[in-house]
Write an enzyme that holds these catalytic residues in place. Structure first.
Site, short mmCIF file in Angstrom:
data_model
loop_
_atom_site.label_atom_id
_atom_site.label_comp_id
_atom_site.label_asym_id
_atom_site.label_seq_id
_atom_site.Cartn_x
_atom_site.Cartn_y
_atom_site.Cartn_z
N LYS A 1 51.81 16.24 44.54
CA LYS A 1 52.81 16.79 45.47
C LYS A 1 52.12 17.71 46.50
CE LYS A 1 56.44 15.58 44.79
NZ LYS A 1 56.97 14.22 45.14
N LYS B 1 54.00 19.60 48.84
CA LYS B 1 54.91 20.62 49.39
C LYS B 1 54.40 22.06 49.20
CE LYS B 1 58.65 19.42 50.81
NZ LYS B 1 58.74 18.67 52.07
N GLY C 1 32.65 47.78 25.56
CA GLY C 1 34.07 48.03 25.36
C GLY C 1 34.37 49.51 25.43
N CYS D 1 25.84 47.64 25.13
CA CYS D 1 26.50 48.88 25.50
C CYS D 1 27.26 49.50 24.32
CB CYS D 1 27.38 48.66 26.73
SG CYS D 1 27.58 50.18 27.66
N HIS E 1 23.89 46.42 30.41
CA HIS E 1 24.65 45.16 30.44
C HIS E 1 23.75 44.05 31.00
CE1 HIS E 1 28.74 46.46 29.41
NE2 HIS E 1 28.40 47.60 29.98
N GLU F 1 23.96 40.99 30.78
CA GLU F 1 24.69 39.78 31.21
C GLU F 1 24.89 39.73 32.73
OE1 GLU F 1 25.95 42.34 29.58
OE2 GLU F 1 28.11 42.63 29.88
N1 GLN Z 1 32.71 53.15 25.93
C1 GLN Z 1 31.29 53.34 25.93
C2 GLN Z 1 30.87 54.38 26.96
O1 GLN Z 1 31.59 54.65 27.87
C3 GLN Z 1 30.58 52.03 26.20
C4 GLN Z 1 30.91 51.44 27.52
C5 GLN Z 1 30.57 49.97 27.63
O2 GLN Z 1 30.44 49.30 26.62
N2 GLN Z 1 30.47 49.47 28.83
O3 GLN Z 1 29.82 54.94 26.85
#
Ligand code: GLN
Length: 555
Positions: A198, A200, A369, A396, A532, A534
């Site tokens: 479609k 549209k 996290g 981290c 990090h 990644e």
């Molecule tokens: N929460 C943790 C800090 O602020 C790790 C942060 C993270 O994993 N990016 O130090």
């Protein structure tokens, strides 16, 4: 205009490519913009990738990964939209803070100018004050590269993105179409019962663009099936574009197959035609694209085995929340010629369920996290990896938790915790008070603002000679990685405790104060990093930590 080998390309002046999105979100505008960048790079054009996000936050740093996906971190510490990860991975360029803007940042600038008195006498309006600021952002440094590719966040028709589209209209007037091309990414739903694609929704979204005075030049149409000729004709007619500029963007099994696919569909050719760029040496570019991007297809086809990597996180319901991590794991698979599957484990599940799911995995990653929620599950996974000699990579928060786990369960420091989780106990992870940051002395404490105040971006790390980390990073004495965290492990205060817990500090900050990388000697592969990694992994240059994690399983 930079020096570009003339045998490969020919362009008269620096040009702009705008990428907008229609119909709905999640069509992959970021990947489309990245692939355009990759194709231009294959022809040796110099490019810059920019993104304009319509939300009012200053940056995505304070948004939930659940809703908005990962926050990507640039070398210079800019917290940016996850699309910048795609830009860097596909085009191999390094983006910087000047490439990312949000409505919040634009208003912040305009308001600061108003207070300073820069507009004395005027009433400040969206047109021209906000749109001027947008145009300044788009055009800054455009002469330094052949192409500036600008992705407009959101979907055309959203109230928030109106000033961006209006700025494009004004730029077309100023620069003329010879130097600007508008690529509109759209979607053709396939209605099974009717057996038809479609048009549209696309017609409507193009009307939205036209109503603001912007005519798209290329329609890049996401579709489950090949787009029949008559549908292309219809789209061309109703949307006022050339039929050959209606380009199919078929669903792909792997995102790295898309640049080659776009090339075969002639997307780059359509762009070169628009700018009157000669066809000379197109063959070289075609071979280059087939060799480079076609090789990914070979990698995917030829890779065998079944490596299962468990990722234990809190945001497992939205895969975009860990997009760079997922990509880095995939790159690690490419480097080892194996197919890697990710087992997403919700850190908030019951302990028994987590342990059951961990049985038989090839490796465990505990990613970054925030906050205490879900940390029990992550600590269980770390303990499991340590006790069962399963390859482990902590990132981290993953490193901070590996430190806490070892302190509690090996060194007997039962109250070991992080300031982020509690105010009671032994703070093995804590605010550092003041220390030498990138821009002089930095202070981070519980009273500080939450936005943009973490240790962000590139920092150097000294590696301990003879350590596994030293070997993984190819014997380099100093490496650098990107950071995004508020809390730290003090090497001076806890070095001895960590040693007692069987942990070697194999990477340390330049000033010797902060733990950057840890590892266990009594384990086949147990490495955790405060950074990090990644964010720096690329499909054709996989990050050594991910490469080694997967190799550890194979060995
Ligand atoms: N929460 C943790 C800090 O602020 C790790 C942060 C993270 O994993 N990016 O130090």
């Amino acid at each position: 205009m930079t020096a570009v080998p003339q045998e490969i390309c020919f362009v008269l002046m620096s040009a702009f490519i705008f990428v907008t999105g229609g119909v709905m979100s999640s069509l992959g505008k970021g990947i489309a913009a990245s692939c355009i960048g990759a194709l231009l790079r294959a022809r040796n054009f110099s490019i810059r990738m920019k993104k304009l996000d319509p939300y009012i936050n200053i940056d995505p740093g304070t948004m939930s990964p659940h809703k908005h996906g990962e926050v990507f971190v640039m070398e210079d510490g800019c917290e940016a939209d996850l699309d910048f990860g795609h830009y860097e991975r596909f085009t191999d360029i390094t983006c910087s803070a000047g490439d990312s803007i949000t409505t919040g940042k634009i208003y912040e600038k305009v308001i600061a100018k108003e207070r300073k008195g820069d507009y004395l006498g005027s009433d400040i309006q969206v047109i021209p004050h906000i749109t001027n600021e947008i145009k300044d952002f788009i055009t800054s440094g455009y002469n330094d590269v052949d192409f500036t590719i600008c992705e407009i966040g959101g979907t055309v028709g959203d109230i928030e993105s109106f000033p961006y589209i209006e700025a494009i209209r004004q730029l077309i007037l100023e620069f003329r179409k010879e130097r600007i091309i508008c690529v509109h990414l759209t979607y053709l739903p396939f209605i099974k019962t009717a057996g038809e694609l479609k048009t549209k929704p696309t017609q409507h979204s193009v009307k939205q663009l036209q109503s603001v005075g912007v005519q798209p030049d290329i329609l890049l149409c996401r579709s489950e099936i090949e787009i029949p000729d008559d549908i292309k004709e219809k789209l061309a007619m109703f949307c006022n574009v050339k039929k050959e500029n209606v380009v199919t963007a078929l669903d792909a099994e792997n995102i790295y197959l898309i640049p080659h696919q776009y090339h075969e569909e002639g997307l780059d050719k359509r762009i070169y035609d628009h700018f009157n760029i000669s066809e000379e040496n197109e063959q070289i570019a075609t071979e280059r694209i087939a060799n480079k991007w076609g090789s990914v297809a070979r990698l995917i086809r030829n890779s065998s085995g079944n490596v299962r990597i468990a990722i234990i996180g809190k945001y497992t319901k939205l895969q975009d929340a860990y997009i760079s991590l997922t990509q880095a794991v995939m790159h690690g698979g490419f480097a080892n010629d194996v197919r890697v599957e990710i087992d997403w484990i919700n850190a908030e599940d019951e302990k028994a369920e987590i342990l059951k799911r961990l049985g038989g995995v090839s490796g465990i990653i505990v990613p970054g996290g925030f906050s205490v929620r879900g940390t029990d599950g992550k600590l269980e996974a770390i303990k499991f990896a340590r006790e069962n000699s399963v390859p482990f990579l902590g990132i981290c928060l993953g490193m901070q938790l590996a430190v806490i786990e070892a302190c509690r369960n090996v060194a007997g420091l039962s109250t070991a915790t992080s300031r982020e989780f509690s105010d009671d106990g032994e703070m093995v992870v804590d605010f550092m008070g003041s220390w030498d940051g990138r821009e002089g002395e930095e202070i981070r404490d519980s009273t500080g603002n939450k936005g943009g105040t973490m240790r962000l971006g590139r920092y150097d790390c000294r590696l301990t000679p003879g350590s596994r980390a030293h070997e993984i990073y190819g014997g380099k004495g100093t490496i650098s990685e990107r950071h995004r965290h508020r809390f730290e492990v003090s090497a001076q205060k806890y070095g001895a405790t960590l040693e007692k817990a069987g942990i070697i500090i194999s990477g340390i900050s330049e000033d010797g104060k902060l733990v950057e990388i840890i590892e266990r000697e009594d384990h086949p592969f147990f490495v955790a990093t405060q950074s990090h990694p990644e964010f720096k992994s690329r499909p054709f240059d996989p990050h050594p930590l991910f490469k080694s994690l997967i190799r550890a399983h194979i060995e």
